[in-house]
Scaffold this active site. Structure first.
Site, short mmCIF file in Angstrom:
data_model
loop_
_atom_site.label_atom_id
_atom_site.label_comp_id
_atom_site.label_asym_id
_atom_site.label_seq_id
_atom_site.Cartn_x
_atom_site.Cartn_y
_atom_site.Cartn_z
N SER A 168 41.77 36.01 42.95
CA SER A 168 40.96 34.89 43.41
C SER A 168 41.07 34.71 44.90
O SER A 168 42.03 35.13 45.54
CB SER A 168 41.38 33.61 42.70
OG SER A 168 42.50 33.04 43.35
N LYS A 169 40.07 34.09 45.44
CA LYS A 169 40.02 33.88 46.88
C LYS A 169 41.09 32.87 47.30
O LYS A 169 41.54 32.87 48.43
CB LYS A 169 38.64 33.37 47.24
CG LYS A 169 38.28 33.57 48.69
CD LYS A 169 36.95 32.91 48.99
CE LYS A 169 36.73 32.81 50.49
NZ LYS A 169 35.83 31.72 50.83
N ARG A 170 41.42 32.02 46.36
CA ARG A 170 42.37 30.95 46.69
C ARG A 170 43.76 31.47 47.02
O ARG A 170 44.48 30.86 47.78
CB ARG A 170 42.46 29.95 45.53
CG ARG A 170 41.12 29.26 45.25
CD ARG A 170 41.24 28.29 44.11
NE ARG A 170 42.16 27.20 44.42
CZ ARG A 170 42.56 26.31 43.54
NH1 ARG A 170 42.12 26.37 42.30
NH2 ARG A 170 43.38 25.35 43.88
N ASP A 171 44.11 32.60 46.42
CA ASP A 171 45.45 33.14 46.65
C ASP A 171 45.47 34.13 47.81
O ASP A 171 46.30 35.03 47.87
CB ASP A 171 45.96 33.85 45.40
CG ASP A 171 46.03 32.91 44.23
OD1 ASP A 171 46.39 31.74 44.44
OD2 ASP A 171 45.70 33.32 43.10
#
Length: 523
Positions: free
Chosen positions: A255-258
């Site tokens: 994911s982009k969040r990580d």
RNA sequence: GGCCCCAUCGUCUAGAGGCCUAGGACAUCGGAUUUUCAGUCCGAGUACAGGGGUUCGAAUCCCCUUGGGGUCACCA
């Protein structure tokens, strides 16, 4: 008579195309194409973002770049439009009415606070939470009164608690849930807007989607969706939950969040670094604006669609026990749901590189030239310079570089071949020291060999090869004593393509000039 | 925590009871070729999570355990 296959991909306008989402889209597209069916793009914009058009652009761009066309969609329309969820409220509204009338759904006047309290109470009692359904005890008259007084309410599905829902998933097999454990999902918010889980069902039915191919994280949603389809009297689509893609060196969803964690993975670190080296030269930002989670990263860096497609196809799917290199056509022909792997697949940048290298190698020279030229031109635009690039010269360089060239932007690593006449080289200082300073005999040898090169005729690789080898014999030295110095003298670098081809390509004048400049630098 | 899903080399995968002393690819490590690097060629190591069944026979079927993951919103 089988029903024509219709699949859909329903992205949210997020402003970028996620590589994992692209893989899901690819599988949907593949299944449609394999069956000569229809692939639909539908925009999940129930969030009502302001700049939907803008946020959609990178998504369209990614599809177009990879050559995944859609048969119905927001921009081209189709018989089941509109293809923006934000414009389909009337359909959701009708469906809610229908469910309410049939007693499959009910108005719930409980406040969010009340619901939260119920939830907490259940949790405290270590009991499974299900909706308390107080509003169900209200008579139609009472309900009408409350509504009349402006009391807000949501519409919930009345989950049949005495039943189980079972789905025969095309990749997972038989999966079932006990309805007694399910809270009643909200279909319509108190402000009259609708929930994704409900809108999706209405849309899928209205658009006559036959196969819902989506990532595994939606598996749990399927219970509610199946119930909803049943209540609405829809034939159920086939569900196929494909495994999600995990980040390299992790078993968690990519994911982009990580992102920060992703940078810690050595394989991905390289990709971030590459972005920082290349992108700024092209005026396309850097790793903070484009990263390997985004499809655009690969496009901007000059990856080949064939390489990306090949890699994505092999993430959770295989043709057989040995075929690795697959063209899109081959995949279309052979793609079946039953060959999709159930376990999550890790995204491996190294393997992607290898697919990329393979497809780059397959590319005809003309196309390589065109691809590289684009990058060289772009760099010149950004740097506001304009040195004409001869395509034949570029072709010779590309051929000489061979498999050193993996993505188009790799051509930018060889600026020494595109310097204006007289421009100074950038030297690899460490190599310069080692080969031209520490090796004290090197400058002298270089000077002598330069004289031979000046008169070599013709000025081509075989002749230069012979010239230098004869020189080595005559001087009684080892080839290594001159060859490295010579390479640094003309390219500034310690490594590169074949030396004599390099000399030949650069041309007599440039070689002599650069050797002299290098000699001058030795002092 | 409840529910659900998953489990073969480091990674992607082949394997639907005997063809498996488990095959391929990427990566790794050797060796060869070469003026360097990349490549190419040859070679090596590395896996059925554990335990019970079923069966003449199990990586394959069943159960349990363990481990990992997903999901539990008036998000999508």
């Amino acid at each position: 008579m089988t029903v024509p296959v219709r699949t859909r991909f329903a992205p949210s306008p997020t402003g970028y195309m996620h590589i994992g989402g692209m893989r899901t889209a690819l599988f949907c597209w593949l299944w449609a194409r394999h069956n000569a069916g229809t692939f639909i793009l539908r925009i999940d914009d129930t969030d009502q973002q302001r700049h939907v058009e803008e946020a959609l652009e990178p998504i369209f761009r990614a599809f177009r770049w990879l050559g995944l066309n859609w048969d119905e969609g927001p921009d081209i329309g189709g018989p089941f439009g509109p293809y923006y969820q934000s414009q389909r409220s009337h359909l959701y509204k009708d469906a809610v009415e229908k469910l309410l009338a049939a007693g499959f759904a009910y108005r719930d006047f409980d406040t969010p606070e009340q619901i939260a309290a119920d939830r907490q109470a259940a949790e405290a009692a270590k009991q499974n939470y299900v909706t308390i359904r107080r509003s169900l005890e209200l008579s139609p008259q009472q309900q009408a009164d409350l509504t009349g007084q402006g009391k807000p309410s949501v519409v919930r599905l009345l989950v049949p608690r005495d039943k189980k829902v079972a789905v025969d998933d095309a990749v997972r097999g038989h999966v079932e849930w006990d309805c007694a454990l399910m809270p009643d999902p909200v279909l319509m918010r108190s402000d009259g807007s609708f929930l994704y889980n409900f809108a999706t069902v209405v849309d899928d039915a209205q658009m006559q989607i036959t196969h819902i191919i989506r990532a595994e994280e939606h598996l749990t949603n399927t219970a509610v969706q199946a119930l909803l389809h049943d209540a609405l009297g829809n034939p159920r689509p086939v569900f196929a939950h494909i495994p999600f893609i995990t980040a390299p060196g992790s078993n968690k969803k990519l994911s982009k969040r990580d992102l920060q964690k992703l940078k810690n993975s050595p394989a991905l670190k390289k990709m971030f670094d590459r972005a920082d080296e290349i992108l700024p030269q092209l005026g396309w930002g850097d790793s903070s604006t484009l990263n390997p989670v985004m499809v655009e990263y690969y496009e901007r860096l000059g990856y080949l669609p064939a390489g990306i497609l090949n890699a994505l196809s092999r993430l959770g799917w295989s043709l057989d026990d040995k075929t690795e290199h697959l063209s899109l056509d081959t995949v279309i022909q052979n793609f079946t749901l039953d060959r999709i792997v159930k376990a999550p697949a890790g995204f491996d940048p190294e393997k992607l590189q290898s697919y990329q290298a393979y497809w780059m190698n397959q590319l005809p020279l003309e196309e390589k030239i065109a691809g590289c030229d684009k990058y060289l031109q772009r760099r010149q635009e950004v740097a506001v310079t304009n040195t004409p690039i001869d395509r034949q010269y570029l072709g010779r360089l590309i051929t000489m570089l061979g498999e050193r060239l993996r993505v188009f932007s790799d051509i930018l690593d060889y600026p020494e071949f595109f310097l204006p006449a007289g421009a100074a080289l950038t030297y690899d200082e460490k190599a310069f020291q080692q080969r031209l300073v520490t090796a004290t005999e090197a400058p002298g040898l270089l000077k002598k060999v330069a004289e031979l090169i000046t008169v070599a005729e013709p000025f081509d690789a075989p002749t230069l090869d012979k010239t230098v080898h004869d020189f080595v014999v005559a001087e009684g030295i080892k080839i290594g004593q001159i060859v490295h110095a010579l390479r640094i003298a003309v390219t500034g670098k310690a490594v590169g393509a074949g030396l004599f081809e390099t000399l030949a390509l650069l041309g007599r004048e440039t070689c002599v000039e650069r050797i002299n400049a290098t000699l001058a630098r030795c002092g």
